[in-house]
Design a protein around this motif. Structure first.
Motif, PDB file in Angstrom:
ATOM      1  N   ALA A  94       0.832  -1.200   0.000  1.00 55.03           N
ATOM      2  CA  ALA A  94       0.000   0.000   0.000  1.00 55.03           C
ATOM      3  C   ALA A  94       0.868   1.252   0.000  1.00 55.03           C
ATOM      4  O   ALA A  94       0.578   2.219  -0.717  1.00 55.03           O
ATOM      5  CB  ALA A  94      -0.925  -0.006   1.218  1.00 55.03           C
ATOM      6  N   ILE A  95       1.932   1.249   0.791  1.00 57.00           N
ATOM      7  CA  ILE A  95       2.807   2.415   0.855  1.00 57.00           C
ATOM      8  C   ILE A  95       3.418   2.712  -0.515  1.00 57.00           C
ATOM      9  O   ILE A  95       3.520   3.872  -0.923  1.00 57.00           O
ATOM     10  CB  ILE A  95       3.894   2.202   1.925  1.00 57.00           C
ATOM     11  N   ALA A  96       3.801   1.677  -1.247  1.00 55.32           N
ATOM     12  CA  ALA A  96       4.354   1.876  -2.592  1.00 55.32           C
ATOM     13  C   ALA A  96       3.325   2.532  -3.512  1.00 55.32           C
ATOM     14  O   ALA A  96       3.671   3.412  -4.318  1.00 55.32           O
ATOM     15  CB  ALA A  96       4.818   0.543  -3.163  1.00 55.32           C
ATOM     16  N   LEU A  97       2.070   2.120  -3.383  1.00 57.51           N
ATOM     17  CA  LEU A  97       1.011   2.736  -4.186  1.00 57.51           C
ATOM     18  C   LEU A  97       0.844   4.200  -3.809  1.00 57.51           C
ATOM     19  O   LEU A  97       0.758   5.069  -4.689  1.00 57.51           O
ATOM     20  CB  LEU A  97      -0.311   1.986  -3.971  1.00 57.51           C
ATOM     21  N   TYR A  98       0.819   4.485  -2.512  1.00 57.70           N
ATOM     22  CA  TYR A  98       0.628   5.864  -2.073  1.00 57.70           C
ATOM     23  C   TYR A  98       1.781   6.754  -2.553  1.00 57.70           C
ATOM     24  O   TYR A  98       1.565   7.901  -2.956  1.00 57.70           O
ATOM     25  CB  TYR A  98       0.528   5.921  -0.545  1.00 57.70           C
ATOM     26  N   GLU A  99       2.972   6.217  -2.526  1.00 59.08           N
ATOM     27  CA  GLU A  99       4.119   6.988  -3.017  1.00 59.08           C
ATOM     28  C   GLU A  99       3.989   7.252  -4.506  1.00 59.08           C
ATOM     29  O   GLU A  99       4.318   8.349  -4.988  1.00 59.08           O
ATOM     30  CB  GLU A  99       5.418   6.248  -2.699  1.00 59.08           C
ATOM     31  N   ALA A 100       3.496   6.281  -5.250  1.00 61.41           N
ATOM     32  CA  ALA A 100       3.309   6.461  -6.690  1.00 61.41           C
ATOM     33  C   ALA A 100       2.266   7.537  -6.985  1.00 61.41           C
ATOM     34  O   ALA A 100       2.324   8.206  -8.025  1.00 61.41           O
ATOM     35  CB  ALA A 100       2.900   5.136  -7.337  1.00 61.41           C
ATOM     36  N   LEU A 101       1.332   7.709  -6.057  1.00 65.98           N
ATOM     37  CA  LEU A 101       0.282   8.721  -6.237  1.00 65.98           C
ATOM     38  C   LEU A 101       0.737  10.108  -5.786  1.00 65.98           C
ATOM     39  O   LEU A 101       0.027  11.087  -6.034  1.00 65.98           O
ATOM     40  CB  LEU A 101      -0.974   8.315  -5.468  1.00 65.98           C
ATOM     41  N   GLY A 102       1.882  10.189  -5.116  1.00 61.81           N
ATOM     42  CA  GLY A 102       2.412  11.490  -4.719  1.00 61.81           C
ATOM     43  C   GLY A 102       2.470  11.742  -3.226  1.00 61.81           C
ATOM     44  O   GLY A 102       2.792  12.853  -2.795  1.00 61.81           O
ATOM     45  N   PHE A 103       2.177  10.736  -2.417  1.00 60.11           N
ATOM     46  CA  PHE A 103       2.253  10.883  -0.961  1.00 60.11           C
ATOM     47  C   PHE A 103       3.665  10.548  -0.480  1.00 60.11           C
ATOM     48  O   PHE A 103       4.320   9.658  -1.023  1.00 60.11           O
ATOM     49  CB  PHE A 103       1.243   9.975  -0.267  1.00 60.11           C
ATOM     50  N   ARG A 104       4.107  11.269   0.536  1.00 57.45           N
ATOM     51  CA  ARG A 104       5.432  11.055   1.087  1.00 57.45           C
ATOM     52  C   ARG A 104       5.365  10.911   2.616  1.00 57.45           C
ATOM     53  O   ARG A 104       4.529  11.538   3.266  1.00 57.45           O
ATOM     54  CB  ARG A 104       6.363  12.229   0.727  1.00 57.45           C
ATOM     55  N   PHE A 105       6.266  10.101   3.154  1.00 57.40           N
ATOM     56  CA  PHE A 105       6.338   9.868   4.592  1.00 57.40           C
ATOM     57  C   PHE A 105       6.552  11.179   5.337  1.00 57.40           C
ATOM     58  O   PHE A 105       7.415  11.980   4.983  1.00 57.40           O
ATOM     59  CB  PHE A 105       7.495   8.912   4.892  1.00 57.40           C
ATOM     60  N   ARG A 106       5.751  11.412   6.379  1.00 58.59           N
ATOM     61  CA  ARG A 106       5.944  12.584   7.239  1.00 58.59           C
ATOM     62  C   ARG A 106       6.486  12.188   8.604  1.00 58.59           C
ATOM     63  O   ARG A 106       7.451  12.753   9.084  1.00 58.59           O
ATOM     64  CB  ARG A 106       4.636  13.365   7.406  1.00 58.59           C
ATOM     65  N   CYS A 107       5.828  11.216   9.251  1.00 59.21           N
ATOM     66  CA  CYS A 107       6.275  10.778  10.568  1.00 59.21           C
ATOM     67  C   CYS A 107       5.640   9.445  10.911  1.00 59.21           C
ATOM     68  O   CYS A 107       4.702   8.998  10.251  1.00 59.21           O
ATOM     69  CB  CYS A 107       5.924  11.814  11.643  1.00 59.21           C
ATOM     70  N   GLU A 108       6.161   8.805  11.941  1.00 60.38           N
ATOM     71  CA  GLU A 108       5.533   7.605  12.462  1.00 60.38           C
ATOM     72  C   GLU A 108       4.468   7.999  13.484  1.00 60.38           C
ATOM     73  O   GLU A 108       4.623   8.975  14.211  1.00 60.38           O
ATOM     74  CB  GLU A 108       6.577   6.701  13.133  1.00 60.38           C
ATOM     75  N   GLN A 109       3.401   7.239  13.500  1.00 55.76           N
ATOM     76  CA  GLN A 109       2.354   7.398  14.490  1.00 55.76           C
ATOM     77  C   GLN A 109       2.073   6.029  15.098  1.00 55.76           C
ATOM     78  O   GLN A 109       2.251   4.998  14.439  1.00 55.76           O
ATOM     79  CB  GLN A 109       1.068   7.952  13.865  1.00 55.76           C
ATOM     80  N   VAL A 110       1.625   6.017  16.330  1.00 58.31           N
ATOM     81  CA  VAL A 110       1.276   4.760  16.994  1.00 58.31           C
ATOM     82  C   VAL A 110      -0.236   4.705  17.179  1.00 58.31           C
ATOM     83  O   VAL A 110      -0.831   5.612  17.782  1.00 58.31           O
ATOM     84  CB  VAL A 110       1.965   4.639  18.363  1.00 58.31           C
ATOM     85  N   LEU A 111      -0.858   3.664  16.630  1.00 56.94           N
ATOM     86  CA  LEU A 111      -2.284   3.420  16.855  1.00 56.94           C
ATOM     87  C   LEU A 111      -2.416   2.503  18.066  1.00 56.94           C
ATOM     88  O   LEU A 111      -1.871   1.399  18.076  1.00 56.94           O
ATOM     89  CB  LEU A 111      -2.913   2.749  15.636  1.00 56.94           C
ATOM     90  N   THR A 112      -3.120   2.991  19.085  1.00 50.90           N
ATOM     91  CA  THR A 112      -3.354   2.205  20.288  1.00 50.90           C
ATOM     92  C   THR A 112      -4.862   2.060  20.481  1.00 50.90           C
ATOM     93  O   THR A 112      -5.572   3.060  20.626  1.00 50.90           O
ATOM     94  CB  THR A 112      -2.746   2.874  21.534  1.00 50.90           C
ATOM     95  N   VAL A 113      -5.337   0.827  20.445  1.00 51.94           N
ATOM     96  CA  VAL A 113      -6.771   0.564  20.615  1.00 51.94           C
ATOM     97  C   VAL A 113      -7.019   0.117  22.046  1.00 51.94           C
ATOM     98  O   VAL A 113      -6.374  -0.818  22.540  1.00 51.94           O
ATOM     99  CB  VAL A 113      -7.264  -0.503  19.617  1.00 51.94           C
ATOM    100  N   LEU A 114      -7.948   0.802  22.717  1.00 52.48           N
ATOM    101  CA  LEU A 114      -8.276   0.518  24.118  1.00 52.48           C
ATOM    102  C   LEU A 114      -9.725   0.050  24.266  1.00 52.48           C
ATOM    103  O   LEU A 114     -10.585   0.427  23.457  1.00 52.48           O
ATOM    104  CB  LEU A 114      -8.094   1.780  24.971  1.00 52.48           C
ATOM    105  N   ALA A 115      -9.971  -0.728  25.277  1.00 53.73           N
ATOM    106  CA  ALA A 115     -11.325  -1.117  25.667  1.00 53.73           C
ATOM    107  C   ALA A 115     -11.396  -1.103  27.185  1.00 53.73           C
ATOM    108  O   ALA A 115     -10.374  -1.132  27.880  1.00 53.73           O
ATOM    109  CB  ALA A 115     -11.676  -2.492  25.124  1.00 53.73           C
ATOM    110  N   ALA A 116     -12.607  -1.054  27.693  1.00 56.72           N
ATOM    111  CA  ALA A 116     -12.783  -1.075  29.144  1.00 56.72           C
ATOM    112  C   ALA A 116     -12.216  -2.364  29.721  1.00 56.72           C
ATOM    113  O   ALA A 116     -12.401  -3.454  29.155  1.00 56.72           O
ATOM    114  CB  ALA A 116     -14.253  -0.930  29.494  1.00 56.72           C
ATOM    115  N   ALA A 117     -11.530  -2.242  30.831  1.00 60.49           N
ATOM    116  CA  ALA A 117     -10.913  -3.425  31.464  1.00 60.49           C
ATOM    117  C   ALA A 117     -11.976  -4.305  32.113  1.00 60.49           C
ATOM    118  O   ALA A 117     -13.003  -3.798  32.553  1.00 60.49           O
ATOM    119  CB  ALA A 117      -9.900  -2.961  32.500  1.00 60.49           C
TER     120      ALA A 117
END
Length: 227
Positions: A204-227
């Motif tokens: 997917a990243i290769a496709l996005y780069e081909a469309l003109g998108f460039r890496f800006r930064c890393e982000q962390v996705l953290t999914v939470l639920a009630a304990a």
């Protein structure tokens, strides 16, 4: 001064999309019909406790998108954590003519959009996610074959999201062309398109780069639920 994309969820839902946020003090979560995003103003204990209350009060899961792993949120458990790439469009590829029609999607298309997202898993998609921005699609014999649209909208930026194609209609260039259509519309409004991808999704990243998108930064996705 921080960049609005450093904390895209907080930027979007304390700004142009604030009407979709459920608040408790210095914490927010998006209404569950629209998405799973959540954020706090800071890492103060009061803010984290407020987020914990929001998770417990409204149920389900919430997703934090931040530059670093968040501190523990009282009353919750981590369901998932994943490294993502945030990418910004620097110079979009020119859209080429196509032999299929790109059409706007409306509330009437919502059941098909939800079903397509459930089948293809382009990212969290709920009953009213399509209302976060404009969505377009390709229909084949009256059935939705592919779609793309908008999600987070920090000031000056709009996220391209919900990009997917039915397994029976892949390999026809629908998804890439719809992405470009959405991104160019964002540029025409005077905004900058951006997106998020799992860091290990190299195809997917290769496709996005081909469309003109460039890496800006890393982000962390953290999914939470009630304990």
């Amino acid at each position: 001064m921080s960049h609005p994309l450093d904390r895209p969820v907080w930027s979007a839902f304390t700004g142009r999309q604030s009407h979709l946020a459920l608040r408790d003090g210095a914490a927010l979560r998006v209404h569950p019909d629209f998405g799973l995003f959540a954020a706090t103003a800071d890492d103060a204990s009061e803010s984290l406790e407020a987020l914990g209350r929001l998770v417990r009060a409204h149920g389900g899961e919430v997703g934090l998108v931040e530059r670093f792993d968040p501190p523990p949120v009282p009353g919750t458990t981590v369901v998932k954590s994943a490294l993502c790439w945030q990418m910004v469009a620097e110079a979009l590829a020119a859209p080429k003519p196509v032999d299929f029609q790109i059409q706007p999607l409306t509330d009437a298309d919502a059941p098909e959009m939800l079903a397509l997202a459930a089948l293809t898993a382009p990212g969290p998609f709920f009953s009213r996610t399509h209302e976060l921005g404009e969505f377009v699609g390709v229909k084949v014999d009256g059935q939705l074959a592919a779609m793309a649209g908008e999600r987070l909208r920090p000031e000056g930026f709009t996220e391209v999201s919900g990009v997917c194609a039915h397994p029976d209609h892949r390999g026809k260039g629908y998804a890439a062309r719809l992405m470009l259509h959405v991104a160019h519309k964002i540029v025409q409004r005077g905004e900058t398109p951006f997106l998020h991808s799992y860091a290990d999704n190299t195809g997917a990243i290769a496709l996005y780069e081909a469309l003109g998108f460039r890496f800006r930064c890393e982000q962390v996705l953290t999914v939470l639920a009630a304990a």
